[in-house]
Enzyme design. Sequence first.
Site, mmCIF file in Angstrom:
data_model
loop_
_atom_site.group_PDB
_atom_site.id
_atom_site.type_symbol
_atom_site.label_atom_id
_atom_site.label_comp_id
_atom_site.label_asym_id
_atom_site.label_seq_id
_atom_site.Cartn_x
_atom_site.Cartn_y
_atom_site.Cartn_z
ATOM 1 N N VAL A 82 3.200 26.538 -50.449
ATOM 2 C CA VAL A 82 2.598 26.031 -51.655
ATOM 3 C C VAL A 82 1.214 25.877 -51.122
ATOM 4 O O VAL A 82 0.896 25.100 -50.118
ATOM 5 C CB VAL A 82 3.121 24.508 -51.986
ATOM 6 C CG1 VAL A 82 2.342 23.886 -53.287
ATOM 7 C CG2 VAL A 82 4.493 24.675 -52.642
ATOM 8 N N LYS A 83 0.131 26.334 -52.073
ATOM 9 C CA LYS A 83 -1.238 26.257 -51.662
ATOM 10 C C LYS A 83 -2.162 24.928 -52.565
ATOM 11 O O LYS A 83 -1.564 24.783 -53.734
ATOM 12 C CB LYS A 83 -1.808 27.549 -52.068
ATOM 13 C CG LYS A 83 -3.138 27.905 -51.198
ATOM 14 C CD LYS A 83 -3.376 29.393 -51.784
ATOM 15 C CE LYS A 83 -4.354 29.935 -50.538
ATOM 16 N NZ LYS A 83 -5.067 31.343 -51.159
ATOM 17 N N VAL A 84 -2.513 24.050 -51.791
ATOM 18 C CA VAL A 84 -3.454 23.106 -52.368
ATOM 19 C C VAL A 84 -4.916 23.003 -52.074
ATOM 20 O O VAL A 84 -5.203 23.480 -50.765
ATOM 21 C CB VAL A 84 -2.706 21.597 -52.353
ATOM 22 C CG1 VAL A 84 -1.268 21.807 -52.763
ATOM 23 C CG2 VAL A 84 -2.710 21.525 -50.834
#
Length: 232
Positions: A82-84
């Site tokens: 997951v990229k934030v």
Amino acid sequence: MKFFLDTANIEEIKQAHAWGVIDGVTTNPSLVAKEGGDLVERIYQICQIVEGPVSAETVATDWEGMVREGRLLAQISEHVVVKVPLTVDGIRATRILADDGIDVNVTLCFQAAQALVAAKAGAAYISPFMGRLDDISSDGTRLIEEIVQIYANYPELGTEVLAASIRHPMHVTQTALAGADVCTLPFSTLRKLVNHPLTDSGLKSFLDDWAGVPDPDVAGQVERWLAARSGD
Ligand code: G3P
């Protein structure tokens, strides 16, 4: 160093994967939008092709929304990272998602201090954007070097340096010399890594010279040699 492909284009990923040098893929909202925006099915397909870490980025800007989107994205495949974004809410979401056991790639990093905070929040990867710094005459390579050094000083952090925003082969060389764990690069740059005019001209001269020998068929030569000795 691991190579990730920085694209959401399935055909490019299939071609690069066939080379046997790709370890994962990174996407971002711009890359997915460029391919039409069908995020979920596209991420699933990419995970099926590379069977390695595939970054899928949240688009919420509040930590609650990032956590909700991240927990859903992580269910698409075991390979999803997951990229934030590296914001206060992104850091808060990173901590929560990391405590859930979800790998997080904290992106849009432009200074070493940001990378330290992301690592303390439990990020699996940090994505410093070296190309966008070079684009404004800042030193993207220096950023990679600083983050690698800081993380080496504190091995308990456990975050991998994922050099991003790669513009050309020299960026790849510089990130490798700096000791980045991963370099994520566009397919166009991957192709350029292999190409060199002296390689092409050298190969041509080898083949031109070889074409002049009595029997240029290497396979045929070996097969006949083996057959003649089969009774040895
Ligand atoms: O996908 C993250 C990063 O590699 C994007 O780079 O600067 O080419 O948009 P950029």
